[in-house]
Design a protein around this motif. Structure first.
Motif, PDB file in Angstrom:
ATOM      1  N   ARG A   9       0.854  -1.191   0.000  1.00 36.10           N
ATOM      2  CA  ARG A   9       0.000   0.000   0.000  1.00 36.10           C
ATOM      3  C   ARG A   9       0.889   1.239   0.000  1.00 36.10           C
ATOM      4  NH1 ARG A   9      -1.665   3.364   4.028  1.00 36.10           N
ATOM      5  NH2 ARG A   9      -3.681   4.447   3.742  1.00 36.10           N
ATOM      6  N   ARG A  10       0.636   2.146  -0.924  1.00 41.07           N
ATOM      7  CA  ARG A  10       1.435   3.357  -1.030  1.00 41.07           C
ATOM      8  C   ARG A  10       0.520   4.545  -1.346  1.00 41.07           C
ATOM      9  NH1 ARG A  10       2.025  -0.117  -5.165  1.00 41.07           N
ATOM     10  NH2 ARG A  10       1.936   0.602  -7.337  1.00 41.07           N
ATOM     11  N   ILE A  11       1.016   5.724  -1.075  1.00 39.19           N
ATOM     12  CA  ILE A  11       0.236   6.956  -1.209  1.00 39.19           C
ATOM     13  C   ILE A  11       0.909   7.853  -2.238  1.00 39.19           C
ATOM     14  CG2 ILE A  11      -0.846   8.863   0.024  1.00 39.19           C
ATOM     15  CD1 ILE A  11      -1.535   6.177   1.250  1.00 39.19           C
ATOM     16  N   GLU A  12       0.133   8.386  -3.155  1.00 39.87           N
ATOM     17  CA  GLU A  12       0.658   9.414  -4.051  1.00 39.87           C
ATOM     18  C   GLU A  12       0.711  10.742  -3.297  1.00 39.87           C
ATOM     19  OE1 GLU A  12      -0.526   8.719  -8.504  1.00 39.87           O
ATOM     20  OE2 GLU A  12      -2.312   8.455  -7.268  1.00 39.87           O
ATOM     21  N   ALA A  13       1.864  11.372  -3.287  1.00 45.87           N
ATOM     22  CA  ALA A  13       1.994  12.660  -2.617  1.00 45.87           C
ATOM     23  C   ALA A  13       1.190  13.738  -3.318  1.00 45.87           C
ATOM     24  CB  ALA A  13       3.462  13.078  -2.562  1.00 45.87           C
ATOM     25  N   CYS A  14       0.858  13.484  -4.554  1.00 40.98           N
ATOM     26  CA  CYS A  14       0.107  14.414  -5.383  1.00 40.98           C
ATOM     27  C   CYS A  14      -0.407  13.613  -6.568  1.00 40.98           C
ATOM     28  CB  CYS A  14       1.018  15.558  -5.844  1.00 40.98           C
ATOM     29  SG  CYS A  14       0.193  16.895  -6.700  1.00 40.98           S
ATOM     30  N   GLN A  15      -1.307  14.177  -7.333  1.00 38.08           N
ATOM     31  CA  GLN A  15      -1.745  13.561  -8.586  1.00 38.08           C
ATOM     32  C   GLN A  15      -1.663  14.591  -9.696  1.00 38.08           C
ATOM     33  OE1 GLN A  15      -5.672  11.904  -7.692  1.00 38.08           O
ATOM     34  NE2 GLN A  15      -4.748   9.961  -7.071  1.00 38.08           N
ATOM     35  N   SER A  16      -1.371  14.121 -10.910  1.00 35.42           N
ATOM     36  CA  SER A  16      -1.029  15.052 -11.995  1.00 35.42           C
ATOM     37  C   SER A  16      -1.878  14.872 -13.254  1.00 35.42           C
ATOM     38  CB  SER A  16       0.455  14.869 -12.356  1.00 35.42           C
ATOM     39  OG  SER A  16       0.734  13.497 -12.647  1.00 35.42           O
ATOM     40  N   PRO A  17      -3.198  14.746 -13.150  1.00 33.57           N
ATOM     41  CA  PRO A  17      -3.975  14.440 -14.352  1.00 33.57           C
ATOM     42  C   PRO A  17      -4.008  15.563 -15.390  1.00 33.57           C
ATOM     43  CG  PRO A  17      -5.427  14.921 -12.509  1.00 33.57           C
ATOM     44  CD  PRO A  17      -4.054  14.797 -11.947  1.00 33.57           C
ATOM     45  N   VAL A  18      -4.045  16.823 -14.960  1.00 32.24           N
ATOM     46  CA  VAL A  18      -4.083  17.913 -15.950  1.00 32.24           C
ATOM     47  C   VAL A  18      -2.751  17.979 -16.690  1.00 32.24           C
ATOM     48  CG1 VAL A  18      -4.308  20.406 -16.270  1.00 32.24           C
ATOM     49  CG2 VAL A  18      -5.810  19.202 -14.657  1.00 32.24           C
ATOM     50  N   TRP A  19      -1.675  17.925 -15.957  1.00 28.40           N
ATOM     51  CA  TRP A  19      -0.335  17.924 -16.551  1.00 28.40           C
ATOM     52  C   TRP A  19      -0.168  16.738 -17.493  1.00 28.40           C
ATOM     53  CZ3 TRP A  19       3.531  21.095 -17.327  1.00 28.40           C
ATOM     54  CH2 TRP A  19       4.847  20.658 -17.414  1.00 28.40           C
ATOM     55  N   ASP A  20      -0.502  15.544 -16.995  1.00 26.64           N
ATOM     56  CA  ASP A  20      -0.344  14.336 -17.807  1.00 26.64           C
ATOM     57  C   ASP A  20      -1.203  14.396 -19.067  1.00 26.64           C
ATOM     58  OD1 ASP A  20       1.426  13.283 -15.990  1.00 26.64           O
ATOM     59  OD2 ASP A  20       0.004  11.884 -15.083  1.00 26.64           O
ATOM     60  N   THR A  21      -2.428  14.883 -18.937  1.00 25.09           N
ATOM     61  CA  THR A  21      -3.326  14.912 -20.088  1.00 25.09           C
ATOM     62  C   THR A  21      -2.869  15.922 -21.126  1.00 25.09           C
ATOM     63  OG1 THR A  21      -5.178  14.223 -18.682  1.00 25.09           O
ATOM     64  CG2 THR A  21      -5.734  15.225 -20.804  1.00 25.09           C
ATOM     65  N   ALA A  22      -2.425  17.088 -20.673  1.00 26.38           N
ATOM     66  CA  ALA A  22      -1.916  18.079 -21.629  1.00 26.38           C
ATOM     67  C   ALA A  22      -0.715  17.523 -22.385  1.00 26.38           C
ATOM     68  CB  ALA A  22      -1.540  19.367 -20.901  1.00 26.38           C
ATOM     69  N   LEU A  23       0.212  16.889 -21.667  1.00 27.51           N
ATOM     70  CA  LEU A  23       1.387  16.314 -22.326  1.00 27.51           C
ATOM     71  C   LEU A  23       0.999  15.183 -23.263  1.00 27.51           C
ATOM     72  CD1 LEU A  23       3.899  16.213 -19.319  1.00 27.51           C
ATOM     73  CD2 LEU A  23       3.823  17.894 -21.184  1.00 27.51           C
ATOM     74  N   ALA A  24       0.003  14.371 -22.892  1.00 28.25           N
ATOM     75  CA  ALA A  24      -0.419  13.262 -23.743  1.00 28.25           C
ATOM     76  C   ALA A  24      -1.068  13.760 -25.028  1.00 28.25           C
ATOM     77  CB  ALA A  24      -1.383  12.355 -22.973  1.00 28.25           C
ATOM     78  N   VAL A  25      -1.918  14.774 -24.932  1.00 33.07           N
ATOM     79  CA  VAL A  25      -2.547  15.332 -26.135  1.00 33.07           C
ATOM     80  C   VAL A  25      -1.484  15.905 -27.066  1.00 33.07           C
ATOM     81  CG1 VAL A  25      -4.049  17.180 -26.971  1.00 33.07           C
ATOM     82  CG2 VAL A  25      -4.780  15.760 -25.034  1.00 33.07           C
ATOM     83  N   ILE A  26      -0.533  16.654 -26.507  1.00 36.46           N
ATOM     84  CA  ILE A  26       0.548  17.210 -27.326  1.00 36.46           C
ATOM     85  C   ILE A  26       1.356  16.095 -27.975  1.00 36.46           C
ATOM     86  CG2 ILE A  26       2.729  18.493 -27.197  1.00 36.46           C
ATOM     87  CD1 ILE A  26       1.363  20.186 -24.953  1.00 36.46           C
ATOM     88  N   ALA A  27       1.643  15.033 -27.213  1.00 33.33           N
ATOM     89  CA  ALA A  27       2.425  13.924 -27.763  1.00 33.33           C
ATOM     90  C   ALA A  27       1.704  13.265 -28.930  1.00 33.33           C
ATOM     91  CB  ALA A  27       2.720  12.904 -26.668  1.00 33.33           C
ATOM     92  N   LEU A  28       0.416  13.040 -28.798  1.00 30.40           N
ATOM     93  CA  LEU A  28      -0.339  12.405 -29.882  1.00 30.40           C
ATOM     94  C   LEU A  28      -0.382  13.287 -31.123  1.00 30.40           C
ATOM     95  CD1 LEU A  28      -3.294  10.844 -27.860  1.00 30.40           C
ATOM     96  CD2 LEU A  28      -1.309   9.655 -28.823  1.00 30.40           C
ATOM     97  N   LEU A  29      -0.498  14.583 -30.912  1.00 30.35           N
ATOM     98  CA  LEU A  29      -0.473  15.497 -32.058  1.00 30.35           C
ATOM     99  C   LEU A  29       0.923  15.548 -32.674  1.00 30.35           C
ATOM    100  CD1 LEU A  29      -2.721  18.307 -30.556  1.00 30.35           C
ATOM    101  CD2 LEU A  29      -3.303  16.808 -32.472  1.00 30.35           C
ATOM    102  N   ASP A  30       1.951  15.513 -31.836  1.00 29.38           N
ATOM    103  CA  ASP A  30       3.317  15.441 -32.358  1.00 29.38           C
ATOM    104  C   ASP A  30       3.502  14.177 -33.203  1.00 29.38           C
ATOM    105  OD1 ASP A  30       4.153  17.810 -31.199  1.00 29.38           O
ATOM    106  OD2 ASP A  30       5.056  16.841 -29.448  1.00 29.38           O
TER     107      ASP A  30
END
Length: 617
Positions: free
Chosen positions: A295-316
């Protein structure tokens, strides 16, 4: 510019990487990779749950995870492959004692020996000793005082809470309540086996002596505070904490203020079934991962950051802007726009809101870095254009003096907060950084504003910050490879492709390339310049270097070898393995492994190099 790899392996790697990235998208449109840090997060979760009487149901699984991270010498580190870290080891040890591991177990003896040999409890950071004080293993009298009266200081007064970066500000307010009320929930064991000799005396300059003198005066004040003022301060701190709880139950979407806010409100009399506490605990459950590893805890979550980077990557990579994955990701991003004022408005009271957060829910603290990347994604996907317009205006209004942009605040550059004896745990202010500024410059270039006054000031800031050897410091990623991978594409996008600073940066990248063709930089570079650009090759860092090389038009052996390394190290399912931490929380102190970095950045780099080779599929 397209790089020709003789067997088409770059194109094949790109196709597999895109398929893997598409498979990771949530049905609602977002992406989120695990955000892994170090075991202090899990240890402190056990400390909190002991304090709340909620330890039993989680201790075994959490202890299994903590044990799995211990190294042969008995220590725990703050990042994969890093050196032993005393405070992290102490917190892990105490957490395992809470979970029932006996002090005479072999793995515990090894840990205790290392702790004693590296200074013992007295040499740990203040944060660790505050947790030990909560558990009755240290004295509150022996940690620096954080008076709650600080919350009453006007924002422009030195050492007001607004002198701190947002992550420290939220933690300081909660800890000031705890510091005043000094709650203790004793454990049933001692940790005398961790006590070494006295902590070594640190050399102090004049300012250090002043602030230690201030701490001694505050300790005297704590014995007899001005009661009406103390009551007023505690009420103000309570209101401040409660008003800033996010919709998901967190404070700022990050662990330190979250757990200490729970402790602070409990010390103020909030029962465990109070709605604020219940929301907070429910939110922590949403940050919890439990699997066969423990069992582990994420100190934070990054969905907006991850999603923006993923959309840019797919367009790239060449996916059409109308592709379902791109559209659904961009539409989800547009829906995350923050339309309320947060702490940033203290410095910019007339600036209309319009930023984007890092997390699912963090309306109080949108950040410039995420907002710049979201604008890039929305513009290229032709989705949420009104939100993008507002975001650009908000980012322009968040520019600091000197031309740079920081992550969350404007001109948050005072050196005084870092002088406080309490502040030995990492960065406590939010000055401008090259990586954030570079992302803003890329955004402004896409907006057609590369010649604006704001962009010119930002460019001047980036050029001033280049190191002698040609690299740039990376505040939020590891480290000079990240800073350089951000700065070069930004300068090229703003029309400076032929500038000598770009030439120097490309020379530096060529000089530090690993023999295997990849790029890597060990996180020790934040404390030791000898590690700059040195470290085991990783997928994300190799991709950052390739983004810079491609932007500068470099098509020679350095680029060829880096592309080959990415192709050769890709797994059959299209993923890349990356155990190393390549993200940065606090330089020198706290690091992050963003599990999606190993996917989005190689896809972006290979896509640009292959000329968006997936066409309109």
């Amino acid at each position: 510019m397209t790089v020709a790899i003789e067997t088409g392996t770059a194109q094949q790697a790109l196709e597999r990487g895109v398929e893997r990235l598409l498979a990771l998208q949530h049905p609602d449109g977002w992406w989120k990779g695990e955000l892994e840090t170090n075991v202090t997060i899990e240890a402190e979760d056990l400390f909190l749950r002991h304090h709340l009487g909620l330890l039993d149901r989680v201790s075994d699984a959490t202890a299994r995870w903590i044990r799995s991270r211990q190294r042969e010498d008995g220590s725990w580190a703050t990042f994969y492959g890093g050196p032993a870290e005393l405070s992290t080891t102490v917190e892990a040890y105490v957490a395992l004692r809470l979970a029932g591991d006996p002090a005479d177990a072999e793995h515990m003896r090894r840990a205790a020996t290392l702790v004693r040999d590296t200074g013992g409890l007295a040499a740990t950071r203040v944060f660790t000793r505050m947790w030990l004080s909560l558990l009755g293993l240290w004295s509150w009298n022996a940690v620096p005082v954080l008076p709650p009266e600080q919350v009453l200081l006007p924002a422009r007064v030195p050492l007001s809470i607004h002198s701190f970066g947002c992550w420290a500000r939220q933690t300081v307010v909660a800890l000031s309540v705890v510091s005043a009320l000094r709650p203790v929930t004793p454990v049933s064991f001692s940790i005398d086996e961790l006590r070494g000799g006295p902590a070594p005396e640190a050399e102090e300059d004049a300012w250090g002596r002043v602030f230690h003198g201030l701490d001694r005066a505050l300790h005297r004040y704590e014995r007899r505070p001005i009661r009406p003022l103390r009551r007023r301060a505690l009420r103000a701190a309570e209101r401040w904490i409660v008003d800033r709880q996010e919709a998901d139950g967190s404070w700022g979407g990050i662990q330190p203020p979250w757990v200490w806010s729970i402790v602070a409100l409990g010390a103020l009399g909030y029962p465990i079934d109070h709605p604020v506490i219940q929301r907070a605990l429910g939110g922590l459950d949403e940050f919890t991962i439990e699997d066969e590893l423990g069992r582990r805890i994420e100190a934070c979550q990054s969905p907006v950051w991850d999603t923006a980077l993923a959309v840019i990557a797919l367009l790239d990579a060449g996916l059409d802007p109308g592709h379902h994955a791109v559209v659904s990701g961009a539409e989800w991003l547009a829906g995350r726009e923050v339309r309320v004022r947060g702490d940033w408005s203290v410095k910019r009271p007339s600036l209309p809101p319009g930023g984007f957060p890092f997390e699912f829910a963090n309306d109080n603290y949108p950040d410039v870095d995420d907002t710049a990347e979201v604008v890039l994604a929305l513009r290229r996907a032709a989705v949420g254009l009104d939100a993008a317009d507002r975001a650009v205006d908000w980012v322009l209004g968040m520019q600091s003096k000197g031309g740079g942009w920081a992550a969350f605040d404007v001109d948050n550059t005072s050196s005084l907060p870092g002088r406080l004896p309490f502040c030995d745990f990492g960065e406590v202010t939010d000055p401008p950084s090259v990586d954030v500024t570079a992302h803003v410059l890329e955004m402004l270039a896409l907006e057609g504003r590369a010649r604006s006054n704001e962009a010119r000031q930002g460019i001047d800031y980036v050029l001033r910050e280049q190191t002698r050897e040609g690299s740039w410091f990376g505040r939020w990623g590891a480290n000079h490879v990240y800073g350089t991978g951000a700065a070069v594409p930004a300068l090229v996008a703003c029309g400076l492709g032929g500038h000598e600073s770009v030439t120097r940066a490309i020379w530096w990248l060529g000089r530090i390339q690993n023999e295997d063709g990849g790029f890597g930089e060990d996180l020790r570079s934040y404390r030791d310049d000898a590690w700059r650009g040195r470290g085991a090759s990783t997928a994300s860092q190799t991709a950052w270097a390739l983004l810079a090389l491609h932007a500068a038009g470099e098509n020679g052996p350095v680029t060829q070898r880096a592309v080959r390394w990415l192709a050769d190290t890709q797994q059959p399912d299209g993923a890349w393995d990356e155990p190393y931490h390549t993200g940065t929380g606090f330089p020198g102190d706290f690091y992050v492994s963003y599990h999606l970095y190993r996917q989005v950045f190689p896809v972006s780099a290979l896509g640009r190099i292959a000329g968006g080779g997936l066409g309109t599929r």
